[in-house]
Design an enzyme around this catalytic site. Structure first.
Site, PDB file in Angstrom:
ATOM      1  N   GLY A  17      42.386  45.450  49.584  1.00 22.82           N
ATOM      2  CA  GLY A  17      42.696  45.588  48.168  1.00 22.82           C
ATOM      3  C   GLY A  17      42.955  47.044  47.778  1.00 22.82           C
ATOM      4  N   ARG A  21      40.900  49.264  39.576  1.00 25.46           N
ATOM      5  CA  ARG A  21      39.966  49.694  38.530  1.00 25.46           C
ATOM      6  C   ARG A  21      39.331  51.062  38.831  1.00 25.46           C
ATOM      7  NH1 ARG A  21      37.053  43.883  38.796  1.00 25.46           N
ATOM      8  NH2 ARG A  21      38.167  43.923  40.787  1.00 25.46           N
ATOM      9  N   LYS A  28      39.939  52.313  47.310  1.00 24.97           N
ATOM     10  CA  LYS A  28      38.552  52.123  46.854  1.00 24.97           C
ATOM     11  C   LYS A  28      37.555  52.144  48.001  1.00 24.97           C
ATOM     12  CE  LYS A  28      37.228  48.005  45.450  1.00 24.97           C
ATOM     13  NZ  LYS A  28      37.113  46.877  44.509  1.00 24.97           N
ATOM     14  N   GLY A 148      32.385  36.601  40.185  1.00 23.97           N
ATOM     15  CA  GLY A 148      32.520  35.154  40.210  1.00 23.97           C
ATOM     16  C   GLY A 148      31.152  34.532  39.973  1.00 23.97           C
ATOM     17  N   GLU A 163      35.912  32.406  38.939  1.00 25.67           N
ATOM     18  CA  GLU A 163      36.109  33.840  38.702  1.00 25.67           C
ATOM     19  C   GLU A 163      35.971  34.151  37.218  1.00 25.67           C
ATOM     20  OE1 GLU A 163      36.528  36.273  41.210  1.00 25.67           O
ATOM     21  OE2 GLU A 163      35.736  34.455  42.115  1.00 25.67           O
ATOM     22  N   TYR A 374      27.696  91.221  53.117  1.00 30.73           N
ATOM     23  CA  TYR A 374      28.656  90.272  53.695  1.00 30.73           C
ATOM     24  C   TYR A 374      28.705  90.499  55.201  1.00 30.73           C
ATOM     25  CZ  TYR A 374      32.753  88.054  55.469  1.00 30.73           C
ATOM     26  OH  TYR A 374      33.567  87.292  56.244  1.00 30.73           O
TER      27      TYR A 374
HETATM   28  C1  UD1 Z   1      35.347  39.016  44.501  1.00 27.32           C
HETATM   29  C2  UD1 Z   1      35.090  37.514  44.418  1.00 27.32           C
HETATM   30  C3  UD1 Z   1      34.043  37.286  43.346  1.00 27.32           C
HETATM   31  C4  UD1 Z   1      32.771  38.035  43.684  1.00 27.32           C
HETATM   32  C5  UD1 Z   1      33.055  39.525  43.918  1.00 27.32           C
HETATM   33  C6  UD1 Z   1      31.815  40.165  44.520  1.00 27.32           C
HETATM   34  C7  UD1 Z   1      37.170  36.360  45.001  1.00 27.32           C
HETATM   35  C8  UD1 Z   1      38.352  35.625  44.472  1.00 27.32           C
HETATM   36  N1  UD1 Z   1      36.301  36.815  44.097  1.00 27.32           N
HETATM   37  O1  UD1 Z   1      35.875  39.425  43.258  1.00 27.32           O
HETATM   38  O2  UD1 Z   1      33.737  35.895  43.233  1.00 27.32           O
HETATM   39  O3  UD1 Z   1      31.800  37.882  42.665  1.00 27.32           O
HETATM   40  O4  UD1 Z   1      34.144  39.703  44.856  1.00 27.32           O
HETATM   41  O5  UD1 Z   1      31.935  41.562  44.593  1.00 27.32           O
HETATM   42  O6  UD1 Z   1      37.032  36.474  46.199  1.00 27.32           O
HETATM   43  N2  UD1 Z   1      40.693  42.190  49.226  1.00 27.32           N
HETATM   44  C9  UD1 Z   1      41.538  41.992  50.303  1.00 27.32           C
HETATM   45  N3  UD1 Z   1      42.762  41.440  50.083  1.00 27.32           N
HETATM   46  C10 UD1 Z   1      43.179  41.066  48.836  1.00 27.32           C
HETATM   47  C11 UD1 Z   1      42.294  41.263  47.745  1.00 27.32           C
HETATM   48  C12 UD1 Z   1      41.051  41.806  47.978  1.00 27.32           C
HETATM   49  O7  UD1 Z   1      41.192  42.319  51.442  1.00 27.32           O
HETATM   50  O8  UD1 Z   1      44.296  40.577  48.721  1.00 27.32           O
HETATM   51  C13 UD1 Z   1      39.377  42.813  49.462  1.00 27.32           C
HETATM   52  C14 UD1 Z   1      39.148  44.056  48.625  1.00 27.32           C
HETATM   53  O9  UD1 Z   1      39.571  45.214  49.323  1.00 27.32           O
HETATM   54  C15 UD1 Z   1      37.640  44.042  48.395  1.00 27.32           C
HETATM   55  C16 UD1 Z   1      37.281  42.576  48.472  1.00 27.32           C
HETATM   56  O10 UD1 Z   1      38.372  41.917  49.099  1.00 27.32           O
HETATM   57  O11 UD1 Z   1      36.967  44.743  49.413  1.00 27.32           O
HETATM   58  C17 UD1 Z   1      37.048  41.965  47.096  1.00 27.32           C
HETATM   59  O12 UD1 Z   1      38.217  42.137  46.305  1.00 27.32           O
HETATM   60  P1  UD1 Z   1      38.150  42.413  44.751  1.00 27.32           P
HETATM   61  O13 UD1 Z   1      39.532  42.428  44.238  1.00 27.32           O
HETATM   62  O14 UD1 Z   1      37.284  43.556  44.465  1.00 27.32           O
HETATM   63  O15 UD1 Z   1      37.438  41.061  44.247  1.00 27.32           O
HETATM   64  P2  UD1 Z   1      36.535  40.871  42.962  1.00 27.32           P
HETATM   65  O16 UD1 Z   1      37.380  40.711  41.785  1.00 27.32           O
HETATM   66  O17 UD1 Z   1      35.467  41.876  42.931  1.00 27.32           O
HETATM   67 CA    CA Z   2      35.020  43.674  44.089  1.00 27.37          CA
END
Ligand code: UD1
Ligand code: CA
Length: 486
Positions: A17, A21, A28, A148, A163, A374
């Site tokens: 990801g 934010r 991140k 979630g 979510e 120094y």
């Molecule tokens: C996610 C969960 C949520 C949970 C939260 C906990 C889902 C749909 N939601 O939400 O239920 O409460 O984590 O912290 O899973 N990532 C990828 N590929 C992508 C998108 C994200 O590898 O396409 C990775 C991100 O880098 C991150 C992790 O997955 O490390 C979570 O992604 P993020 O977008 O932060 O999910 P949340 O909205 O926090």
């Molecule tokens: Ca997250």
């Protein structure tokens, strides 16, 4: 934690990801806390479980993230996620890379850095004991916003995860959140991921949809609450980043306190994950001990001190200092107000004192640079004392040169050593000397012209001033110390 490879376990870490934010150029999962990137903490935790396979999914800034994987878990496999967004897609591509693996798949999030190995083994035990298809780690939190929510049916069994963006107001009241950490059986995971759609508020493939799909298929689905909800903290913005850093630091500080380190003020003491401290070390307020700094028994660090990748010997005392890649010997004394740059080596019982800057220099056993100096690109023997205001002029605008000072040398106050220059063993230098030529062993080097006093200069050239009147009074009273030559 196990000592042998768990052949039935694969770990997948999600790190593809962008982390919108965070509002950052840095991905991140590479933001550091405790001296390691968020992802680095998760990798160390995953490696502690000795899984048969460890896969990290990357996409955003993939080269930078892959480099961090290589640094913190060289045996991990990096898998690239394609353009289809969402945690479901990320895991789907990781599972494809696992080949015909048939055991349990533990899924971790690269942005949930405080998870501990014991929590994961507990989750796996619960998952295996129930022969479940999915066991999600949940947590009861005061403020569930952004996470979630785990929705349970009337009999308390887990039904699905919703979510934040898809939840109704009523569902948002639920305080049990999904920690983003799961145990799956590999076969069920692959099967259900194939059924996940992008029919949701974010138009992403949600990994969390697997829970409802498994349940609908009549499989066992469970949520195991984390023993400590703070370990489930997910980092999505810089407020949560600071929270995670604080929680990690609290954990590290307590670990060292239990290991025999006195930490007077945990609130203003920051210790990185890779630091080692011996018993009876004392850390005073306002101190940061960073990277792989190692401190030996009985040393006192602080107050107001920053050590980055330093070695500190037994019973050394370091006060109000800033040091990077420095070696400070046993019983040595540093500060207050000292700046030790990389390559500083201070021998046993030596001193780098007040308003002293050092760089790429070796100061021998028992040698002292006590005040206002120094010292750069310099070698100093044993039992040397440099007078206040010693300056090594190591840079001639083009090149850096070395100053070599032998054993038992004593220099006068306010000396400049114009490098390259050598001072022989036992030599002495006069106050204010500018040393441009080598000094032989045992010599006294003087470079300042003899003092000349011009008698009556003030009365003649500044008549009527306070200075002239004072001089006249002194002359008529014949006070001692009146400036006449004796
Ligand atoms: C996610 C969960 C949520 C949970 C939260 C906990 C889902 C749909 N939601 O939400 O239920 O409460 O984590 O912290 O899973 N990532 C990828 N590929 C992508 C998108 C994200 O590898 O396409 C990775 C991100 O880098 C991150 C992790 O997955 O490390 C979570 O992604 P993020 O977008 O932060 O999910 P949340 O909205 O926090
Ligand atoms: Ca997250």
């Amino acid at each position: 934690m196990t000592d042998q490879i768990d052949t039935g376990l694969a770990v997948v870490i999600l790190a593809a990801g962008q982390g919108t934010r965070m509002r950052s150029r840095l991905p991140k999962v590479l933001h550091p806390i405790g001296g390691r990137p968020l992802l680095g903490h998760v990798l160390h935790t995953a490696a502690a479980l000795d899984p048969a396979q460890l896969v990290v999914v990357v996409r955003h800034e993939r080269d930078a993230v892959a480099a961090a994987v290589a640094e913190h878990a060289p045996r991990a496999t990096v898998v690239d996620q394609d353009d289809i967004p969402g945690t479901g897609r990320a895991v789907q591509q990781a599972v494809a890379a696992l080949g015909d693996f048939q055991g349990d798949v533990l899924v971790l999030s690269g942005d949930v850095p405080l998870i501990e190995p014991e929590t994961l083994t507990g989750l796996l035990d619960a998952h295996r004991a129930r022969a479940a298809s999915v066991t999600v780690l949940s947590a009861l939190v005061a403020d569930p916003a952004g996470y979630g929510r785990v929705l349970r049916d009337a009999s308390g069994d887990v039904e699905r995860i919703v979510e934040q963006k898809d939840a109704t107001d009523h569902e948002r009241q639920v305080a049990e959140i999904n920690a983003g950490v799961y145990a799956f059986s590999a076969a069920a995971l692959a099967g259900h991921l194939a059924e996940v759609t992008r029919d949701n508020a974010q138009q992403e493939m949600y990994l969390t949809d697997v829970i409802a799909l498994a349940r609908r298929a009549g499989e066992r689905v469970a949520a195991a609450p984390a023993p400590d909800a703070t370990t489930a903290l997910g980092v999505n913005d810089r407020v949560q980043l600071a929270e995670a850093a604080r929680l990690l630091n609290d954990r590290i500080v307590r670990r060292w306190q239990r290991a025999g380190v006195t930490i007077q003020d945990p609130a203003t003491t920051w210790i990185d994950a890779d630091v080692t401290l011996a018993e009876d070390v004392t850390v005073l307020p306002g101190t940061q001990i960073l990277r792989a700094t190692a401190v030996e028994r009985g040393a006192t660090i602080g107050p107001d001190t920053t050590l980055v990748a330093c070695e500190v010997g037994e019973d050394a005392v370091i006060r109000r200092a800033d040091a990077t890649s420095a070696v400070i010997g046993p019983r040595a004394n540093v500060g207050p107000f000292a700046y030790l740059r990389p390559g500083t080596y201070l021998g046993a019982g030596g001193k780098i004192g007040t308003y002293v800057e050092t760089k790429n220099s070796r100061i021998g056993e028992g040698s002292k640079v006590p005040h206002l100096s120094y010292i750069g690109d310099t070698e100093i023997g044993v039992n040397v004392n440099l007078g206040a205001g010693a300056i090594t002029a190591n840079y001639d605008d083009i090149d850096k040169h070395r100053t070599v000072i032998g054993d038992e040398v004593h220099s006068g106050s306010h000396n400049v050593f114009v490098a390259p220059v050598r001072i022989g063993d036992g030599a002495k230098t006069g106050a204010g000397a500018v040393i441009r030529k080598d000094v032989p062993p045992g010599a006294l080097a003087l470079s300042v012209a003899p003092q000349r006093n011009v008698e009556g200069w003030v009365e003649k050239n500044r008549p009527g001033t306070g200075a002239a009147e004072a001089a006249e009074r002194a002359r008529s009273a014949q006070k001692p110390g009146d400036g006449t030559q004796r």
